[in-house]
Design a protein around this motif. Structure first.
Motif, PDB file in Angstrom:
ATOM      1  N   THR A 121       0.864  -1.177   0.000  1.00 45.90           N
ATOM      2  CA  THR A 121       0.000   0.000   0.000  1.00 45.90           C
ATOM      3  C   THR A 121       0.900   1.226   0.000  1.00 45.90           C
ATOM      4  O   THR A 121       1.841   1.308   0.784  1.00 45.90           O
ATOM      5  CB  THR A 121      -0.914   0.020   1.246  1.00 45.90           C
ATOM      6  OG1 THR A 121      -1.694  -1.183   1.274  1.00 45.90           O
ATOM      7  CG2 THR A 121      -1.831   1.228   1.243  1.00 45.90           C
ATOM      8  N   GLU A 122       0.607   2.166  -0.884  1.00 43.16           N
ATOM      9  CA  GLU A 122       1.356   3.422  -0.906  1.00 43.16           C
ATOM     10  C   GLU A 122       0.630   4.450  -0.048  1.00 43.16           C
ATOM     11  O   GLU A 122      -0.593   4.587  -0.132  1.00 43.16           O
ATOM     12  CB  GLU A 122       1.502   3.944  -2.331  1.00 43.16           C
ATOM     13  CG  GLU A 122       2.444   3.119  -3.166  1.00 43.16           C
ATOM     14  CD  GLU A 122       2.699   3.742  -4.532  1.00 43.16           C
ATOM     15  OE1 GLU A 122       1.890   4.573  -4.996  1.00 43.16           O
ATOM     16  OE2 GLU A 122       3.724   3.387  -5.127  1.00 43.16           O
ATOM     17  N   VAL A 123       1.396   5.155   0.778  1.00 46.66           N
ATOM     18  CA  VAL A 123       0.850   6.158   1.682  1.00 46.66           C
ATOM     19  C   VAL A 123       1.586   7.471   1.429  1.00 46.66           C
ATOM     20  O   VAL A 123       2.819   7.496   1.413  1.00 46.66           O
ATOM     21  CB  VAL A 123       1.037   5.743   3.163  1.00 46.66           C
ATOM     22  CG1 VAL A 123       0.465   6.803   4.101  1.00 46.66           C
ATOM     23  CG2 VAL A 123       0.410   4.380   3.425  1.00 46.66           C
ATOM     24  N   THR A 124       0.822   8.533   1.244  1.00 47.36           N
ATOM     25  CA  THR A 124       1.407   9.859   1.077  1.00 47.36           C
ATOM     26  C   THR A 124       1.084  10.699   2.299  1.00 47.36           C
ATOM     27  O   THR A 124      -0.088  10.818   2.676  1.00 47.36           O
ATOM     28  CB  THR A 124       0.871  10.549  -0.201  1.00 47.36           C
ATOM     29  OG1 THR A 124       1.162   9.721  -1.327  1.00 47.36           O
ATOM     30  CG2 THR A 124       1.490  11.919  -0.384  1.00 47.36           C
ATOM     31  N   PHE A 125       2.130  11.232   2.907  1.00 48.79           N
ATOM     32  CA  PHE A 125       1.963  12.132   4.048  1.00 48.79           C
ATOM     33  C   PHE A 125       1.815  13.567   3.542  1.00 48.79           C
ATOM     34  O   PHE A 125       2.478  13.959   2.575  1.00 48.79           O
ATOM     35  CB  PHE A 125       3.198  12.082   4.957  1.00 48.79           C
ATOM     36  CG  PHE A 125       3.101  11.120   6.103  1.00 48.79           C
ATOM     37  CD1 PHE A 125       2.365   9.955   6.031  1.00 48.79           C
ATOM     38  CD2 PHE A 125       3.786  11.380   7.275  1.00 48.79           C
ATOM     39  CE1 PHE A 125       2.297   9.077   7.088  1.00 48.79           C
ATOM     40  CE2 PHE A 125       3.735  10.514   8.347  1.00 48.79           C
ATOM     41  CZ  PHE A 125       2.984   9.357   8.258  1.00 48.79           C
ATOM     42  N   ARG A 126       1.002  14.333   4.212  1.00 49.05           N
ATOM     43  CA  ARG A 126       0.945  15.767   3.948  1.00 49.05           C
ATOM     44  C   ARG A 126       2.124  16.425   4.651  1.00 49.05           C
ATOM     45  O   ARG A 126       2.811  15.770   5.433  1.00 49.05           O
ATOM     46  CB  ARG A 126      -0.393  16.362   4.388  1.00 49.05           C
ATOM     47  CG  ARG A 126      -0.695  16.221   5.864  1.00 49.05           C
ATOM     48  CD  ARG A 126      -2.117  16.681   6.254  1.00 49.05           C
ATOM     49  NE  ARG A 126      -3.088  15.649   5.952  1.00 49.05           N
ATOM     50  CZ  ARG A 126      -4.026  15.724   4.989  1.00 49.05           C
ATOM     51  NH1 ARG A 126      -4.132  16.803   4.256  1.00 49.05           N
ATOM     52  NH2 ARG A 126      -4.860  14.748   4.778  1.00 49.05           N
ATOM     53  N   GLU A 127       2.372  17.673   4.396  1.00 45.88           N
ATOM     54  CA  GLU A 127       3.400  18.421   5.121  1.00 45.88           C
ATOM     55  C   GLU A 127       2.887  18.617   6.549  1.00 45.88           C
ATOM     56  O   GLU A 127       1.801  19.165   6.746  1.00 45.88           O
ATOM     57  CB  GLU A 127       3.660  19.772   4.466  1.00 45.88           C
ATOM     58  CG  GLU A 127       4.321  19.685   3.108  1.00 45.88           C
ATOM     59  CD  GLU A 127       5.774  19.248   3.163  1.00 45.88           C
ATOM     60  OE1 GLU A 127       6.433  19.375   4.213  1.00 45.88           O
ATOM     61  OE2 GLU A 127       6.271  18.769   2.126  1.00 45.88           O
ATOM     62  N   VAL A 128       3.643  18.149   7.513  1.00 43.06           N
ATOM     63  CA  VAL A 128       3.226  18.219   8.917  1.00 43.06           C
ATOM     64  C   VAL A 128       4.239  19.077   9.667  1.00 43.06           C
ATOM     65  O   VAL A 128       5.450  18.843   9.554  1.00 43.06           O
ATOM     66  CB  VAL A 128       3.158  16.805   9.542  1.00 43.06           C
ATOM     67  CG1 VAL A 128       2.697  16.877  10.990  1.00 43.06           C
ATOM     68  CG2 VAL A 128       2.242  15.892   8.728  1.00 43.06           C
ATOM     69  N   PRO A 129       3.750  20.048  10.449  1.00 45.69           N
ATOM     70  CA  PRO A 129       4.683  20.899  11.201  1.00 45.69           C
ATOM     71  C   PRO A 129       5.545  20.074  12.169  1.00 45.69           C
ATOM     72  O   PRO A 129       5.074  19.112  12.780  1.00 45.69           O
ATOM     73  CB  PRO A 129       3.765  21.851  11.975  1.00 45.69           C
ATOM     74  CG  PRO A 129       2.463  21.824  11.247  1.00 45.69           C
ATOM     75  CD  PRO A 129       2.363  20.452  10.630  1.00 45.69           C
ATOM     76  N   GLU A 130       6.791  20.491  12.287  1.00 42.93           N
ATOM     77  CA  GLU A 130       7.752  19.811  13.151  1.00 42.93           C
ATOM     78  C   GLU A 130       7.218  19.675  14.590  1.00 42.93           C
ATOM     79  O   GLU A 130       7.390  18.651  15.224  1.00 42.93           O
ATOM     80  CB  GLU A 130       9.058  20.600  13.135  1.00 42.93           C
ATOM     81  CG  GLU A 130      10.213  19.869  13.743  1.00 42.93           C
ATOM     82  CD  GLU A 130      11.511  20.632  13.556  1.00 42.93           C
ATOM     83  OE1 GLU A 130      12.064  21.075  14.581  1.00 42.93           O
ATOM     84  OE2 GLU A 130      11.954  20.755  12.403  1.00 42.93           O
ATOM     85  N   ARG A 131       6.564  20.705  15.085  1.00 40.13           N
ATOM     86  CA  ARG A 131       6.008  20.697  16.446  1.00 40.13           C
ATOM     87  C   ARG A 131       5.005  19.555  16.632  1.00 40.13           C
ATOM     88  O   ARG A 131       4.997  18.870  17.653  1.00 40.13           O
ATOM     89  CB  ARG A 131       5.335  22.054  16.722  1.00 40.13           C
ATOM     90  CG  ARG A 131       4.572  22.142  18.019  1.00 40.13           C
ATOM     91  CD  ARG A 131       3.777  23.449  18.118  1.00 40.13           C
ATOM     92  NE  ARG A 131       2.824  23.681  17.032  1.00 40.13           N
ATOM     93  CZ  ARG A 131       1.634  23.057  16.922  1.00 40.13           C
ATOM     94  NH1 ARG A 131       1.259  22.172  17.819  1.00 40.13           N
ATOM     95  NH2 ARG A 131       0.832  23.338  15.916  1.00 40.13           N
TER      96      ARG A 131
END
Length: 187
Positions: A121-131
């Motif tokens: 399964t391919e999973v794409t993460f969104r841009e997530v803040p470091e905090r």
């Protein structure tokens, strides 16, 4: 009919296995090393799930045993279960804004049937803040999960989209397992 056994101690796999609506028991494998190479190898992952199933089958020979192992792979490298909060944070940081693959290898062993498959399964993460990534890592949730996240907990907020079996990302491609068992007469 032989008794169906899930050869795993994963609470998530237990939950998903219940979706099969087939009576089963849980017998975790004993003494099976889970060391995989840093680079992803389909053969190595398949061998690990087979060793888990075989380990349980040797102790319960009149059963149908399902062994499984799941890995997260980014750019050809395996992201296993993090050993620390810092490692979890580094893994999550490496995933943000990118697409990675989740592979689950399933091995089924019994006296009459034996088969294996690997689901991707391919999973794409969104841009997530470091905090936010740091907070998630520090929560402790990430420490028992390959790739340092769970799609079934608030790690779901990081996921932009998936291509493939959602349950595979949780560690058990239950639909494919059902299909494979059903096609072999296991009801």
């Amino acid at each position: 009919m032989a008794r169906l056994i899930l050869g795993s101690s994963s609470p998530r796999r237990k939950e998903l296995f219940q979706l099969l609506r087939i009576p089963f028991e849980i017998v975790p494998p004993e003494g099976v090393e889970e060391n995989l190479s840093e680079r992803y190898s389909e053969a190595e992952l398949s061998e690990l799930s087979h060793r888990k199933a075989q380990n349980v089958y040797l102790r319960r020979p009149n059963s149908i045993v399902v062994g499984a192992d799941t890995v997260v792979v980014l750019d050809g490298f395996v992201l296993g279960k993090p050993s620390s909060v810092d490692e979890a944070f580094r893994m999550l940081s490496s995933l943000t804004g990118k697409t990675h693959s989740v592979y689950t290898s399933l091995s089924v062993v019994s006296e009459k049937i034996a088969f294996e498959f690997i689901e991707e399964t391919e999973v794409t993460f969104r841009e997530v803040p470091e905090r936010v990534l740091r907070e998630y890592a520090e929560s402790g949730i990430a420490l028992d999960k390959a790739g340092a996240y769970g799609i079934q907990d608030y790690g779901a907020l990081f996921v932009k989209c998936i291509s493939g079996d959602f349950y595979n990302v949780m560690g058990l491609p239950v639909g494919r397992l059902w299909q494979e068992l059903h096609s072999r007469g296991v009801e």
